[in-house]
Design an enzyme around this catalytic site. Structure first.
Site, PDB file in Angstrom:
ATOM      1  CG  ASN A 150      -0.366  -0.012   2.496  1.00 27.64           C
ATOM      2  OD1 ASN A 150       0.662  -0.650   2.703  1.00 27.64           O
ATOM      3  ND2 ASN A 150      -0.943   0.718   3.414  1.00 27.64           N
ATOM      4  N   GLY A 226       2.004  -6.004   7.239  1.00 22.81           N
ATOM      5  CA  GLY A 226       1.079  -6.613   6.290  1.00 22.81           C
ATOM      6  C   GLY A 226      -0.197  -7.017   6.995  1.00 22.81           C
ATOM      7  CB  THR A 230       0.421 -12.350   6.340  1.00 23.91           C
ATOM      8  OG1 THR A 230      -0.542 -12.203   5.319  1.00 23.91           O
ATOM      9  CG2 THR A 230       1.708 -12.857   5.753  1.00 23.91           C
ATOM     10  CD  GLU A 248       4.355  -1.802  13.375  1.00 24.08           C
ATOM     11  OE1 GLU A 248       3.208  -1.365  13.530  1.00 24.08           O
ATOM     12  OE2 GLU A 248       5.281  -1.563  14.169  1.00 24.08           O
ATOM     13  CB  CYS A 282      -2.461   0.110   8.017  1.00 22.47           C
ATOM     14  SG  CYS A 282      -1.085   1.226   8.293  1.00 22.47           S
ATOM     15  CD  GLU A 460       8.874  -1.961  12.530  1.00 23.50           C
ATOM     16  OE1 GLU A 460       8.906  -1.241  11.528  1.00 23.50           O
ATOM     17  OE2 GLU A 460       8.957  -3.206  12.456  1.00 23.50           O
TER      18      GLU A 460
HETATM   19  P1  NAD Z   1       0.059  -9.329   3.059  1.00 25.90           P
HETATM   20  O1  NAD Z   1       0.085  -9.809   4.459  1.00 25.90           O
HETATM   21  O2  NAD Z   1      -0.684 -10.134   2.060  1.00 25.90           O
HETATM   22  O3  NAD Z   1       1.540  -9.210   2.474  1.00 25.90           O
HETATM   23  C1  NAD Z   1       2.530  -8.413   3.089  1.00 25.90           C
HETATM   24  C2  NAD Z   1       3.887  -8.968   2.728  1.00 25.90           C
HETATM   25  O4  NAD Z   1       4.006 -10.267   3.303  1.00 25.90           O
HETATM   26  C3  NAD Z   1       4.115  -9.134   1.228  1.00 25.90           C
HETATM   27  O5  NAD Z   1       5.456  -8.835   0.938  1.00 25.90           O
HETATM   28  C4  NAD Z   1       3.826 -10.603   1.008  1.00 25.90           C
HETATM   29  O6  NAD Z   1       4.459 -11.159  -0.107  1.00 25.90           O
HETATM   30  C5  NAD Z   1       4.374 -11.194   2.300  1.00 25.90           C
HETATM   31  N1  NAD Z   1       3.804 -12.497   2.637  1.00 25.90           N
HETATM   32  C6  NAD Z   1       2.561 -12.959   2.348  1.00 25.90           C
HETATM   33  N2  NAD Z   1       2.425 -14.221   2.803  1.00 25.90           N
HETATM   34  C7  NAD Z   1       3.592 -14.555   3.389  1.00 25.90           C
HETATM   35  C8  NAD Z   1       4.071 -15.733   4.031  1.00 25.90           C
HETATM   36  N3  NAD Z   1       3.322 -16.818   4.141  1.00 25.90           N
HETATM   37  N4  NAD Z   1       5.314 -15.721   4.524  1.00 25.90           N
HETATM   38  C9  NAD Z   1       6.099 -14.626   4.425  1.00 25.90           C
HETATM   39  N5  NAD Z   1       5.717 -13.490   3.802  1.00 25.90           N
HETATM   40  C10 NAD Z   1       4.476 -13.450   3.299  1.00 25.90           C
HETATM   41  O7  NAD Z   1      -0.450  -7.836   3.124  1.00 25.90           O
HETATM   42  P2  NAD Z   1      -0.727  -6.868   1.897  1.00 25.90           P
HETATM   43  O8  NAD Z   1      -2.004  -7.305   1.248  1.00 25.90           O
HETATM   44  O9  NAD Z   1       0.495  -6.714   1.086  1.00 25.90           O
HETATM   45  O10 NAD Z   1      -0.951  -5.468   2.653  1.00 25.90           O
HETATM   46  C11 NAD Z   1      -2.166  -5.064   3.177  1.00 25.90           C
HETATM   47  C12 NAD Z   1      -2.222  -5.307   4.665  1.00 25.90           C
HETATM   48  O11 NAD Z   1      -1.135  -4.662   5.304  1.00 25.90           O
HETATM   49  C13 NAD Z   1      -3.464  -4.715   5.312  1.00 25.90           C
HETATM   50  O12 NAD Z   1      -3.991  -5.647   6.228  1.00 25.90           O
HETATM   51  C14 NAD Z   1      -2.949  -3.489   6.042  1.00 25.90           C
HETATM   52  O13 NAD Z   1      -3.708  -3.081   7.147  1.00 25.90           O
HETATM   53  C15 NAD Z   1      -1.599  -3.958   6.443  1.00 25.90           C
HETATM   54  N6  NAD Z   1      -0.729  -2.813   6.733  1.00 25.90           N
HETATM   55  C16 NAD Z   1      -0.388  -2.579   8.030  1.00 25.90           C
HETATM   56  C17 NAD Z   1       0.414  -1.481   8.341  1.00 25.90           C
HETATM   57  C18 NAD Z   1       0.828  -1.189   9.760  1.00 25.90           C
HETATM   58  O14 NAD Z   1       1.754  -0.419   9.935  1.00 25.90           O
HETATM   59  N7  NAD Z   1       0.196  -1.767  10.761  1.00 25.90           N
HETATM   60  C19 NAD Z   1       0.871  -0.651   7.314  1.00 25.90           C
HETATM   61  C20 NAD Z   1       0.494  -0.929   6.004  1.00 25.90           C
HETATM   62  C21 NAD Z   1      -0.300  -2.025   5.723  1.00 25.90           C
END
Ligand code: NAD
Length: 480
Positions: A150, A226, A230, A248, A282, A460
């Site tokens: 994002n 993410g 996950t 996070e 997020c 962080e």
């Molecule tokens: P995601 O969890 O699908 O992916 C995030 C990252 O994790 C990607 O690089 C992905 O390839 C990797 N990943 C996925 N499965 C994995 C696994 N089994 N093992 C290791 N790595 C893996 O998330 P997304 O769809 O890319 O992002 C959206 C999400 O991120 C939303 O839920 C959002 O709220 C969250 N987010 C949180 C913050 C925060 O600071 N709290 C900031 C931005 C986004």
């Protein structure tokens, strides 16, 4: 175009020669390919990182700081190119990438270049026992950084900058959906003089490349941003290896609007907190609760402002919203619209795809406002992460607090009121890692960042990030 891994200071193809398509969401077409790196790529990268660690961890703080500043300058020098790449990869308006995402990536390096030189540790003198304890902050070694799509470069560098500053070497994986700016960062780091092997960027899917990072025994800590699902998987995978974790995760952030607020400022900020980056931040306030005495007025004014927002190709300067990041994400978000009634809501505005002239296959969606009658419905409990907000009235402060805290998430919360007592009370009692009063997304990089409950573990930001990326070691000396 083919994006490559950045390993030991040079670009290289994935060892397996396995590639994934990379889409431009504004046109809905493939425009490049990225490696789907496997455990052999991660193995190779980790070996280089391990080899680079002794020298990098013993460089002076001034030297690390100097290189981080050079990286910041390198990013600033390529602002336009990086902003274009980010916007094309992600679908976000170019104006947002130019004014927020890329400048913030530079600020991340600049901030930690300074913070590391101010990062002090504690000492405790115990007079009765003639001992002095002091804490050493040692870099961990090789650490893994995994980031989402994002805010691609913004969040990628939010991890990398403190990890490098603290003296670690890194295996980093950006999201497979938005790999482009992370790819470009490699060259910027080389030009800034970052020694080979300190930062290694491997591209690919979560369940191939990400998995290999989680499972590698020499990667001692994982900083992950993410989704919550996950995050759960990462916690389960890493626990038996006792890896240090920072998670996070997702959010379902409440926006509490009281009748005594500064109305105009609240309205324009709420518009932003609802739909900035197509609602894919997020920290977006996706659940709006409004004090009943101003609910009807708010509903009318908010919807009228929402309907003025321009959904357009991200390169268009006047675009308020660009494209959603991918077809699958668009379909996920649309599912909540299609089933809005079953999921507990009534669509008041938006809810349709937008046909942008010349870009008919792009992933465009109207900003959507849905009225809900209770907080238990799926629309108010599940993270949608798109241009959808729900609205609902409340009567009393206690009720507002109960509604705000009534989800499994706890990332951020926003409160609009001129009443200081109420602001303090809510600041104290809202279950969130970050509470904004009369503002939103106002970020001072010195402050701790992170969530409670299902929104994450650890913090962080500022010295918290440097604490995460170091191990505290206490040394106790007895003297006579
Ligand atoms: P995601 O969890 O699908 O992916 C995030 C990252 O994790 C990607 O690089 C992905 O390839 C990797 N990943 C996925 N499965 C994995 C696994 N089994 N093992 C290791 N790595 C893996 O998330 P997304 O769809 O890319 O992002 C959206 C999400 O991120 C939303 O839920 C959002 O709220 C969250 N987010 C949180 C913050 C925060 O600071 N709290 C900031 C931005 C986004």
């Amino acid at each position: 175009m083919k994006i490559k891994n950045y390993i030991n200071g040079a670009y290289q193809k994935p060892l397996s020669n396995d590639w994934l398509d990379n889409y431009d969401p504004s046109v809905g077409e493939v425009y490049g390919q990225i490696p789907n790196s496997n455990s052999h790529d991660v193995e190779e990268a980790t070996a280089f990182a391990k080899a680079a660690f002794p020298a990098w961890s013993s460089t002076t703080l001034e030297e690390r700081s100097r290189i981080l500043l050079k990286i910041a300058e390198g990013i600033e020098a390529q602002l336009e190119k990086l902003a274009e790449a980010e916007s094309r990869d992600n679908g976000k308006p170019i104006s947002l990438a130019t004014t927020v995402d890329i400048p913030r990536a530079a600020s991340n390096f600049r901030f930690f270049a300074n913070a590391i030189t101010q990062f002090a540790s504690e000492s405790h003198e115990s007079t009765g026992t003639n001992t002095i304890n002091f804490t050493l902050r040692k870099p961990i070694g090789v650490v893994g950084c995994i980031s989402p799509w994002n805010l691609p470069l913004y969040l990628f560098t939010w991890k990398i900058a403190p990890a490098i500053a603290a003296g670690n070497c890194i295996i980093a994986k950006p999201s497979e959906v938005t790999p482009m700016t992370a790819y470009l960062l490699g060259e910027i780091c080389t030009n800034a003089g970052l020694p080979a092997g300190v930062l290694n960027i491997v591209h690919g899917l979560g369940n191939t490349t990400g998995k290999a990072i989680l499972e590698h025994p020499d990667i001692k800590a994982i900083s992950f941003t993410g989704g919550t699902k996950t995050g759960e998987h990462i916690a389960r995978t890493c626990a038996p290896m006792f890896k240090k974790l920072s998670l996070e995760l997702g959010g379902k952030n409440p926006n509490l609007i009281f009748a005594d607020c500064n109305y105009e400022e609240m309205l324009s900020t709420t518009l932003r907190s609802s739909f900035a980056n197509q609602g894919q931040i997020c920290l977006c306030g996706s659940r709006i609760f409004v004090e009943r005495s101003i609910y009807a007025k708010f509903k009318r004014d908010f919807i009228s402002r929402v309907e003025e927002l321009v959904v357009a190709h991200p390169a268009q300067e006047n675009a308020n919203l660009g494209a959603l990041v991918s077809k699958s994400h668009l379909e996920k978000v649309e599912d909540y619209i299609k089933h809005a009634e079953d999921y507990g809501g009534k669509i008041l505005s938006g809810g349709k795809r937008v046909n942008v002239d010349g870009y008919e296959k792009g992933y465009y969606l109207q900003p959507t406002v849905i009225e809900v009658s209770n907080n238990h419905c799926r629309l108010n409990q599940e993270e949608i992460f798109g241009p959808i907000v729900t609205i609902m009235p409340f009567d009393k402060d206690d009720e507002a607090l109960r509604l705000a805290n009534g989800t499994k998430y706890g990332l951020s919360a926003t409160v609009w009121t001129q009443n200081l007592d109420r602001a303090m009370r809510l600041g104290n009692t809202l279950e969130a890692g970050i509470v904004w009063i009369n503002t939103w997304m106002n970020r001072d990089l010195r402050t701790p960042f992170g969530g409670v409950k299902a929104s994450g573990v650890g913090r962080e930001g500022g010295f918290e990030a440097l604490r995460f990326f170091t191990e505290a070691k206490n040394v106790c000396i007895k003297y006579n």
